[in-house]
Design an enzyme around this catalytic site. Structure first.
Site, PDB file in Angstrom:
ATOM      1  N   GLU A 111      16.072 -19.377  38.913  1.00 45.65           N
ATOM      2  CA  GLU A 111      17.385 -18.743  38.875  1.00 45.65           C
ATOM      3  C   GLU A 111      17.482 -17.707  37.751  1.00 45.65           C
ATOM      4  O   GLU A 111      18.447 -17.679  36.995  1.00 45.65           O
ATOM      5  CB  GLU A 111      18.485 -19.803  38.725  1.00 45.65           C
ATOM      6  CG  GLU A 111      18.518 -20.769  39.881  1.00 45.65           C
ATOM      7  CD  GLU A 111      19.688 -21.759  39.831  1.00 45.65           C
ATOM      8  OE1 GLU A 111      20.231 -22.037  40.891  1.00 45.65           O
ATOM      9  OE2 GLU A 111      20.022 -22.236  38.737  1.00 45.65           O
ATOM     10  N   ASP A 168      19.208 -29.631  45.742  1.00 47.00           N
ATOM     11  CA  ASP A 168      20.015 -29.392  44.553  1.00 47.00           C
ATOM     12  C   ASP A 168      21.229 -30.314  44.485  1.00 47.00           C
ATOM     13  O   ASP A 168      22.355 -29.853  44.700  1.00 47.00           O
ATOM     14  CB  ASP A 168      20.480 -27.918  44.566  1.00 47.00           C
ATOM     15  CG  ASP A 168      21.010 -27.483  43.210  1.00 47.00           C
ATOM     16  OD1 ASP A 168      21.020 -28.313  42.303  1.00 47.00           O
ATOM     17  OD2 ASP A 168      21.401 -26.311  43.085  1.00 47.00           O
ATOM     18  N   GLU A 171      29.340 -31.624  40.707  1.00 46.99           N
ATOM     19  CA  GLU A 171      29.341 -30.237  41.173  1.00 46.99           C
ATOM     20  C   GLU A 171      29.515 -30.145  42.690  1.00 46.99           C
ATOM     21  O   GLU A 171      30.259 -29.305  43.183  1.00 46.99           O
ATOM     22  CB  GLU A 171      28.033 -29.561  40.756  1.00 46.99           C
ATOM     23  CG  GLU A 171      27.900 -28.140  41.273  1.00 46.99           C
ATOM     24  CD  GLU A 171      26.619 -27.447  40.840  1.00 46.99           C
ATOM     25  OE1 GLU A 171      25.808 -28.049  40.113  1.00 46.99           O
ATOM     26  OE2 GLU A 171      26.439 -26.280  41.229  1.00 46.99           O
TER      27      GLU A 171
HETATM   28  C1  BDP Z   1      22.586 -25.825  40.244  1.00 47.77           C
HETATM   29  C2  BDP Z   1      23.800 -25.336  39.520  1.00 47.77           C
HETATM   30  C3  BDP Z   1      23.458 -24.342  38.435  1.00 47.77           C
HETATM   31  C4  BDP Z   1      22.374 -24.913  37.543  1.00 47.77           C
HETATM   32  C5  BDP Z   1      21.187 -25.316  38.372  1.00 47.77           C
HETATM   33  C6  BDP Z   1      20.095 -26.007  37.561  1.00 47.77           C
HETATM   34  O1  BDP Z   1      24.677 -24.736  40.445  1.00 47.77           O
HETATM   35  O2  BDP Z   1      24.638 -24.064  37.727  1.00 47.77           O
HETATM   36  O3  BDP Z   1      21.999 -23.988  36.567  1.00 47.77           O
HETATM   37  O4  BDP Z   1      21.598 -26.248  39.347  1.00 47.77           O
HETATM   38  O5  BDP Z   1      19.953 -27.205  37.717  1.00 47.77           O
HETATM   39  O6  BDP Z   1      22.961 -26.941  40.993  1.00 47.77           O
HETATM   40  O7  BDP Z   1      19.391 -25.367  36.797  1.00 47.77           O
END
Ligand code: BDP
Length: 719
Positions: free
Chosen positions: A310, A384, A412
């Protein structure tokens, strides 16, 4: 003068009300004590009439204070403090060095089973007098044993014949805070960050102590202070001093501090040209930085790293592997005793054929190449933190590397801090999943506790759900998720229902009618949420970016795997992600036994059906319904189950304090509304493809699909 008096009285009255409000707010978590029932109180007084507890350090002293204040609240009495056993009903607390004569008692035989953090609680006879003993090899064990003993008393347990020996099965039991330096919390729904960076290190908010206390009471012994999407500033001297102040507060509670490290920090802070892990200047920079950290925090735990995921920088920016990156940090931490938790939540730069396969594809080939102080931190499922995912295929696939599980305690994808969702069942579902890596019984729990592969360092992480909300977690019942995570980190094989019952008793008291009403709700609540959000193995249907509410229509984003349509694949011919050999074949990443369980749609458990299969709308389910009918039924059941929760809660009026009663009542009403939103939006969206009617007897959605698609939610928390 009169006015002044009146004013003073008013302030006094207001502060009394505030105090009352505070006690009612849930701030005290599961640690509040209520008077024990009459009969129990009398026996506790007799059984705990004297206390022999030599104090040798701050941790001992905390344990002793905890016990005395708990007894005061429970039985309105504190035992007489003695130096030797004088009477029956003495409680002895100590280690073989503080209570050497205990080493001669039979119970000392249990000491080897307690390790460095475990404890034993026994009813014994010393000098012919019945006594209670809390025994441990270390002060940490004494602290945990004392909290466990207080828990027994809070739960009104009979303490006349105790024989408990307990040792954590996992060595590093961590919370991961996704807290930013500006005090926002990524995916946090309980206010701002607890860490008041601006006033640290000068001002140490008493709440830090309460935080440490809560964690110690459930055995959590480490905390990563900052977000995995890390700011390099965290590693500057100014912030290290702040982190050190927190570490000082946490230390007497047995909690070590860890930091998320930004991989490009040598460039951002050190002015180096690159952060290439094979560059000697980079290696030197990290070695110096780590030495500096240990100068501030002598018991610093180590780094957590999110790299090449990301948009975060990582070793792949320089053509190096995850192992090169992790080992660089491991080498510099090693002389100080620190560890690296290297996350397997990664994204390829290019769009993958199936995102569920990425972590395995990248990490499996690296098995056995990580240093012995690296632990690969793997999310519970391959996508996720969805409401339901199968276990991550990396579990069982890297026997020569150390692995740990990462759970998300913050909700989340499970309704934020608005929905009542007990996650103990979700955590257990993953932990008890059988990878068959080494035959039947090769559960994820046995990878986490190290018993399957003889892993030397064992660890587990939970993304925290805490914040500045007065009750810490936003939803009063979200406290149960923090609690359950801690208990399962101590012993991944504990039973989720047992933990929920413990939490209910500790938090609300021992009224059997209340427990009997709420326990089934908690146990069902995650399944309820799966029903109204993502039933039958669907996943990733949430709103774009903020992840609030339904968004099955999300398409056309920078990457296909950031959209919903990528995951559900709904079209006229059916719905679901084909991960069998005819599709992405993500199933091939699992052992043959697991493949056999999932690969045939006729036998694949319904919970995972559309995770692994793309099926026509008229597919015959095991229930003999069509897939479309079953999908509708799950969505509608989910909403009905929330309504049933409301009814049960309403019947508890008067059994919990008004503040919490009203808060839960209102939150359940919101949950019901949001559950309906999910149901109606998803059912209408999928109906355009199924072309089938919503089964008879089910109320039609309130609005047309377009209405749901155009809903906008501004300033959703947690981004
Ligand atoms: C996702 C979240 C994000 C996190 C990412 C992570 O939306 O905000 O940075 O995981 O685990 O679920 O790095």
């Amino acid at each position: 003068m009169r006015a002044l008096n009146y004013g003073t009285l008013l302030i006094l009255a207001l502060s009394l009300c505030a105090g009352e409000g505070n006690a009612q707010s849930g701030y005290g978590l599961w640690l509040g004590v209520k008077p024990a029932s009459g009969e129990r109180s009398a026996s506790y007084k007799k059984q705990l009439s004297a206390l022999l507890f030599p104090v040798t350090n701050e941790m001992d002293s905390i344990a002793k204070q905890e016990l005395l204040s708990a007894l005061n609240g429970l039985i309105g009495h504190t035992p007489k403090q003695v130096d030797a056993i004088q009477e029956e009903g003495t409680i002895l607390i100590g280690t073989p060095s503080t209570l050497p004569h205990l080493a001669r008692e039979a119970v000392a035989a249990h000491l080897p089973l307690m390790g460095t953090e475990g404890y034993g609680i026994y009813s014994i006879t010393v000098l012919e007098k019945p006594a209670t003993v809390i025994l441990a090899n270390t002060t940490n064990g004494i602290l945990y044993g004392t909290y466990a003993f207080i828990g027994l008393l809070q739960r009104n347990e009979d303490i006349s014949s105790l024989a408990i020996t307990s040792q954590p099965k996992v060595e590093l039991r961590l919370l991961n805070h996704w807290d930013n330096l500006d005090r926002t919390v990524e995916r946090g729904y309980a206010g701002f960050s607890l860490w008041d960076w601006h006033r640290l290190p000068g001002y140490r908010d008493p709440r830090y102590t309460d935080y440490a206390r809560a964690n110690a009471s459930i055995g959590i012994n480490g905390t990563v202070l900052n977000n995995v999407n890390a700011n390099a500033l965290m590693l500057t001297t100014a912030y290290l001093e702040k982190a050190a102040a927190l570490a000082d507060v946490f230390r007497p509670y047995g909690i070590r501090v860890y930091l998320s490290a930004r991989f490009s920090a040598p460039v951002e802070l050190g002015g180096l040209e690159n952060a290439d892990p094979l560059n000697p200047a980079v290696q030197r920079w990290w070695a110096d930085k780590v030495a500096e950290i240990y100068g501030h925090i002598p018991d610093f735990g180590g780094f957590l790293v999110k790299a090449n995921s990301e948009g975060q920088p990582g070793p792949q920016n320089y053509g190096r592997s995850h192992a090169d990156g992790a080992n660089l940090l491991a080498d510099v931490l090693k002389p100080h005793g620190g560890v690296v938790m290297w996350r397997a939540f990664v994204y390829e730069d290019t769009e993958p054929e199936d995102r569920a396969k990425q972590a395995y594809n990248e990490f499996k080939p690296l098995g056995g190449t990580f240093r012995d102080n690296v632990i690969i931190q793997v999310k519970n499922g391959p996508i996720d933190f969805q409401p339901r995912e199968p276990f991550h295929p990396l579990f069982g696939a890297m026997p020569r590397s150390q692995l740990m599980t990462e759970f998300q305690i913050t909700q989340e994808y499970l309704g934020f801090a608005t929905h009542l969702v007990y996650l103990g069942t979700l955590f257990s579902e993953t932990l008890q999943a059988d990878t068959y890596a080494d035959g039947p019984g090769s559960t994820v729990a046995r990878i986490v506790d190290g018993s399957l592969n003889g892993q030397a360092i064992t660890a587990i992480a939970g993304v925290a759900n805490t914040g500045t909300a007065i009750n810490w977690t936003g939803h009063p019942f979200a406290q149960a998720n923090w609690y359950a995570y801690g208990r399962l980190a101590w012993d991944p094989d504990l039973d989720a229902a047992g933990i929920a019952e413990e939490w209910l008793r500790l938090t609300f008291g021992n009224d059997a009618s209340f427990i009997n009403a709420l326990l089934p709700i908690m146990m069902r609540s995650r399944e309820t949420t799966v029903n109204y959000m993502t039933p039958l193995g669907l996943h990733h249907l949430m709103g774009w970016d903020h992840h609030f509410g339904p968004g099955p229509w999300i398409r056309d984003k920078p990457r296909a795997d950031w959209t919903s349509v990528y995951y559900h694949n709904a079209s006229k011919d059916g719905i679901g992600f084909d991960r069998t050999a005819t599709g992405s074949n993500a199933l091939s990443q699992y052992s043959s036994e697991v493949r056999a369980l999932f690969e045939n749609p006729q036998t694949c458990p319904d919970e995972y059906l559309l995770w692994f299969h793309h099926l026509p709308w008229d597919f015959r389910m095991k229930s003999d319904e069509t897939l479309w009918e079953a999908l509708c039924r799950h969505y509608y059941n989910g909403v009905e189950e929330v309504a049933a929760m409301q009814t049960v809660w309403e019947a508890q009026r008067g059994k919990v304090n008004d503040t919490i009663f009203r808060e839960v009542t209102d939150l359940l009403a919101m949950q019901h509304k949001e559950a309906k939103l999910w149901r109606d939006a998803c059912v209408l969206y999928f109906q355009q493809f199924s072309d089938m009617p919503i089964p008879e007897g089910l109320e039609p959605p309130e609005h047309p699909l377009e209405y749901y698609e155009q809903l906008k939610f501004h300033f959703v928390p947690g981004i």
